[in-house]
Design a protein around this motif. Structure first.
Motif, PDB file in Angstrom:
ATOM      1  N   MET A   1      -6.878   2.588  -0.170  1.00  0.00           N
ATOM      2  CA  MET A   1      -5.943   2.907  -0.871  1.00  0.00           C
ATOM      3  C   MET A   1      -5.054   2.927  -1.046  1.00  0.00           C
ATOM      4  O   MET A   1      -3.750   2.649  -1.183  1.00  0.00           O
ATOM      5  N   ILE A   2      -4.679   3.700   0.937  1.00  0.00           N
ATOM      6  CA  ILE A   2      -3.336   3.738   0.808  1.00  0.00           C
ATOM      7  C   ILE A   2      -2.160   2.093   1.125  1.00  0.00           C
ATOM      8  O   ILE A   2      -1.428   2.064   0.518  1.00  0.00           O
TER       9      ILE A   2
ATOM     10  N   ARG B   1       2.989   3.466 -14.049  1.00  0.00           N
ATOM     11  CA  ARG B   1       1.925   2.790 -13.046  1.00  0.00           C
ATOM     12  C   ARG B   1       1.924   3.798 -11.406  1.00  0.00           C
ATOM     13  O   ARG B   1       1.481   3.712 -10.927  1.00  0.00           O
ATOM     14  N   LEU B   2       3.656   4.603 -11.758  1.00  0.00           N
ATOM     15  CA  LEU B   2       3.902   4.317 -10.437  1.00  0.00           C
ATOM     16  C   LEU B   2       3.344   5.682  -9.959  1.00  0.00           C
ATOM     17  O   LEU B   2       2.751   6.596  -8.682  1.00  0.00           O
ATOM     18  N   LEU B   3       3.245   6.829 -10.502  1.00  0.00           N
ATOM     19  CA  LEU B   3       2.701   8.078 -10.450  1.00  0.00           C
ATOM     20  C   LEU B   3       1.293   7.848 -10.055  1.00  0.00           C
ATOM     21  O   LEU B   3       1.006   7.981  -9.372  1.00  0.00           O
ATOM     22  N   PRO B   4       0.373   7.464 -11.029  1.00  0.00           N
ATOM     23  CA  PRO B   4      -1.066   7.341 -10.510  1.00  0.00           C
ATOM     24  C   PRO B   4      -0.923   6.416  -9.264  1.00  0.00           C
ATOM     25  O   PRO B   4      -1.903   7.193  -7.883  1.00  0.00           O
ATOM     26  N   VAL B   5      -0.246   5.468  -9.024  1.00  0.00           N
ATOM     27  CA  VAL B   5      -0.692   4.949  -7.571  1.00  0.00           C
ATOM     28  C   VAL B   5      -0.016   6.190  -6.112  1.00  0.00           C
ATOM     29  O   VAL B   5      -0.666   5.898  -5.065  1.00  0.00           O
ATOM     30  N   LEU B   6       1.098   6.642  -6.222  1.00  0.00           N
ATOM     31  CA  LEU B   6       1.875   7.372  -5.575  1.00  0.00           C
ATOM     32  C   LEU B   6       0.277   8.603  -5.255  1.00  0.00           C
ATOM     33  O   LEU B   6       0.550   9.189  -3.834  1.00  0.00           O
ATOM     34  N   GLN B   7      -0.017   9.278  -6.788  1.00  0.00           N
ATOM     35  CA  GLN B   7      -1.678  10.074  -6.491  1.00  0.00           C
ATOM     36  C   GLN B   7      -2.590  10.034  -5.730  1.00  0.00           C
ATOM     37  O   GLN B   7      -3.161  10.308  -4.548  1.00  0.00           O
ATOM     38  N   GLN B   8      -2.607   8.411  -5.761  1.00  0.00           N
ATOM     39  CA  GLN B   8      -3.700   7.514  -4.997  1.00  0.00           C
ATOM     40  C   GLN B   8      -3.396   7.546  -3.583  1.00  0.00           C
ATOM     41  O   GLN B   8      -4.778   8.403  -3.125  1.00  0.00           O
ATOM     42  N   GLY B   9      -2.507   7.105  -3.588  1.00  0.00           N
ATOM     43  CA  GLY B   9      -1.865   7.095  -1.612  1.00  0.00           C
ATOM     44  C   GLY B   9      -2.179   8.556  -1.648  1.00  0.00           C
ATOM     45  O   GLY B   9      -2.290   8.589  -0.009  1.00  0.00           O
ATOM     46  N   TYR B  10      -1.167   9.250  -1.594  1.00  0.00           N
ATOM     47  CA  TYR B  10      -1.647  10.708  -1.284  1.00  0.00           C
ATOM     48  C   TYR B  10      -3.128  11.671  -0.990  1.00  0.00           C
ATOM     49  O   TYR B  10      -3.153  12.240   0.027  1.00  0.00           O
TER      50      TYR B  10
END
Length: 594
Positions: free
Chosen positions: A156-157, A305-314
């Motif tokens: 995921m990261i 798109r950016l916010l879910p990706v950032l949250q997923q990475g965190y």
């Protein structure tokens, strides 16, 4: 990073190739994200100022191909193109999620099987020294936790990283100021949260690892001793022990989950404020609100798109930190060494024609412990019946473990005929041996499968099963039952009596066709009548088979050719049954006279 380097060698080549394929899929999914974000600019441009797009040089090939004559005709084709780009992006993300999840769990299965295999191949001395609860937790829980807290989060990261880079590039191409403002603001929030929760996550990770072992321990002890629990009424104590461990475990896991989700809600609120500020800034430019709308649309889609990706990475990063202790425990089990014979077929037995000899044998479990056995010199002739007696702690069972090559002597050696038994050839000697313990382990399956224990169901030789049952004086009983050899024994053989379980154990030893059978206090828990029946079955075993019996009661050993008495780890005397009984009677008479 150090733990990840330790993990990589345990990933099989097939999975490594699949991970490489996942990386390629990630690149395509990231490209689809860029296309979907880029497609919003012309789409919004058609909605607001179609004349400018109609005159743009990059739109001319499409206009000529579709034979369009006026600007408003661009709306339908660009709507279709934008929809296709959005659907393609969504489909790629679904495929990527499916592939990541399947691969992670397949890798977890590899780890779990590998841990179980390596554990089963560990020497007997290792099994004696370790706590089975931690091993079971490692196999059943922590190997699976590696999937949820390491493998899947890593994927995921990586996926989130590629997505972030491509989305940032797309936004930079549209408007550098907007892109850097949005990415910098969101990134700063996650950085602050990571810094603030670092130590707490480490503590929660250790708690999860420790309490998972305690939960398994409470379950094993409570259910394993259910008879005593019911008789003594100690359910409350075991429930309290389980509750304490389970609540602590779940509290730690919930805290990890909460920390993983905290930034999401703050960023959603701050993101709306950030977009409002950027909208105000863009509207103040010369192009006015009309020029700002396409950029704001692209930013809104990019942020979506950016916010879910950032949250997923965190969230993935938080899961990795929360599962670090479990990963270390799983790695310790994965790194258990395998013996040289692990990948080899079962060896041919070494010749055993004459005798078993223990030469000046001494043994201690660890260097800092006293000797359990010392200077044992003993010769056991093939085909003889030898009994071992002695008080608890005298070393009887340890001596049998040494004869069975489950343990290795500290000094001296074990000789079979003229061959010394070592770690290199112990499997060749163990091929001769069957073991009948005091507590016979019976699987919750049929009588036939329990006699042919460890053999695949389809490979069981049923004629050999019946022969072994007859030799163990169990055939008449089994064949009187409705299902006969297909009778289910229940968990741990609860549907059988103690004598029946012991005779199943004898039949199991005979099914193996071993020529050395070791009875380690196999009748000590039986009543006199049942013990007599079991020993009668032992007496009828072929005279070519060497029988070694440990017993507390001398009367159990009436049929033995020789009886060895151990006292404080040494052979105090040996002789025939009559000789030993006579000495005991004389000793008792002297005590009475005194």
């Amino acid at each position: 990073m150090k733990d990840l380097k330790r993990l990589w060698p345990h990933i099989i080549p097939k999975r490594r190739k699949q991970f490489a394929a996942i990386l390629v899929l990630m690149v395509f999914a990231s490209f689809a994200e860029v296309v979907s974000i880029g497609a919003v600019l012309p789409f919004l441009g058609v909605l607001t100022v179609p004349e400018q797009l109609f005159e743009h040089r990059l739109a001319q090939p499409l206009i000529k191909f579709l034979q369009l004559t006026e600007p408003k005709q661009l709306l339908l084709p660009f709507t279709i193109l934008f929809s296709i780009a959005a659907l393609a992006s969504g489909a790629m993300r679904i495929v990527l999620l499916w592939a990541q999840t399947r691969l992670s769990h397949a890798t977890g299965a590899d780890f779990s099987i590998n841990i179980y295999r390596r554990t089963l191949y560990q020497p007997y001395s290792v099994h004696v020294a370790r706590n089975s609860s931690s091993v079971i937790a490692g196999i059943a829980g922590k190997a699976n936790a590696v999937v949820g807290s390491t493998i899947l989060p890593i994927l995921m990261i990586i996926s989130s990283g590629l997505m972030l880079v491509t989305i940032l590039i797309a936004l930079l191409a549209i408007d550098p100021f907007v892109a850097l403002s949005a990415f910098g603001g969101f990134g700063a929030i996650y950085a602050v949260v990571i810094t603030m929760t670092r130590h707490r996550m480490k503590s929660y990770s250790q708690t999860i690892s420790r309490e998972q072992n305690m939960v398994i321990k409470a379950l094993q002890e409570g259910l394993g001793g259910i008879r005593d629990v019911l008789i003594d009424g100690t359910q409350t104590a075991y429930c309290n022990s389980y509750r304490k461990a389970d609540l602590s475990l779940r509290r730690a896991r919930s805290n990890v989950s909460i920390i993983s989700m905290i930034p999401r809600y703050g960023i959603e609120a701050l993101g709306m404020i950030l977009i409002a500020v950027l909208a105000y800034t863009l509207a103040e430019r010369e192009s006015g609100i009309a020029g700002a709308i396409p950029v704001l649309g692209a930013l809104a889609l990019g942020a979506q798109r950016l916010l879910p990706v950032l949250q997923q990475g965190y969230s993935s990063f938080s899961s990795m930190r929360g599962g670090r202790a479990e990963l270390k425990d799983a790695l310790d089990l994965l790194e258990q060494s395998l013996p040289a014979y692990a990948d080899k077929p079962f060896p041919e037995p070494i010749p055993f024609n004459s005798h078993i000899r223990l030469k000046n044998l001494s043994f201690r479990y660890t260097n800092d412990m006293p000797l359990v056995l010392q200077q044992i010199d003993l010769t056991i002739t093939k085909g003889s019946r030898v009994g071992f007696i002695g008080t608890t702690g005298s070393g009887k069972s340890t001596l049998l473990d040494l004869i069975m090559a489950l343990l290795y002597s500290t000094k001296g050696c074990l000789m079979i005929d003229d061959v010394e038994i070592t770690e290199k050839n112990h499997r060749e000697w163990q091929a001769h041996i069957s073991h009948v313990p005091q507590a016979i382990f019976l699987a919750d399956t049929t009588i036939a499968e329990n006699i042919a224990f460890g053999i695949l169901t389809e490979e069981v030789d049923h004629e050999r099963v019946r022969k072994a049952a007859r030799q163990a004086h169990m055939a008449d009983t089994i064949e009187s039952w409705e299902m006969q050899y297909e009778t289910m024994v229940g968990e741990r053989g609860v549907r059988l009596s103690g004598g029946q379980r012991q005779r199943i154990g004898i039949a199991r030893a005979l099914y193996k066709q071993a020529d050395v059978i070791v009875f380690d206090e196999a009748t000590s828990a039986l009543d006199n009548e049942t013990e007599t029946a079991v020993m009668r079955a032992v007496d009828n075993i072929s005279k070519d088979i060497t029988v070694l019996i440990v017993a507390h009661r001398v009367t159990t050993l009436k049929s033995c050719d020789n009886i060895i008495e151990l006292t404080h780890g040494e052979i105090s005397r040996s002789g025939t049954y009559q000789g030993i009984i006579g000495n005991i009677d004389k000793l008792d008479s002297k005590r009475e006279a005194i």
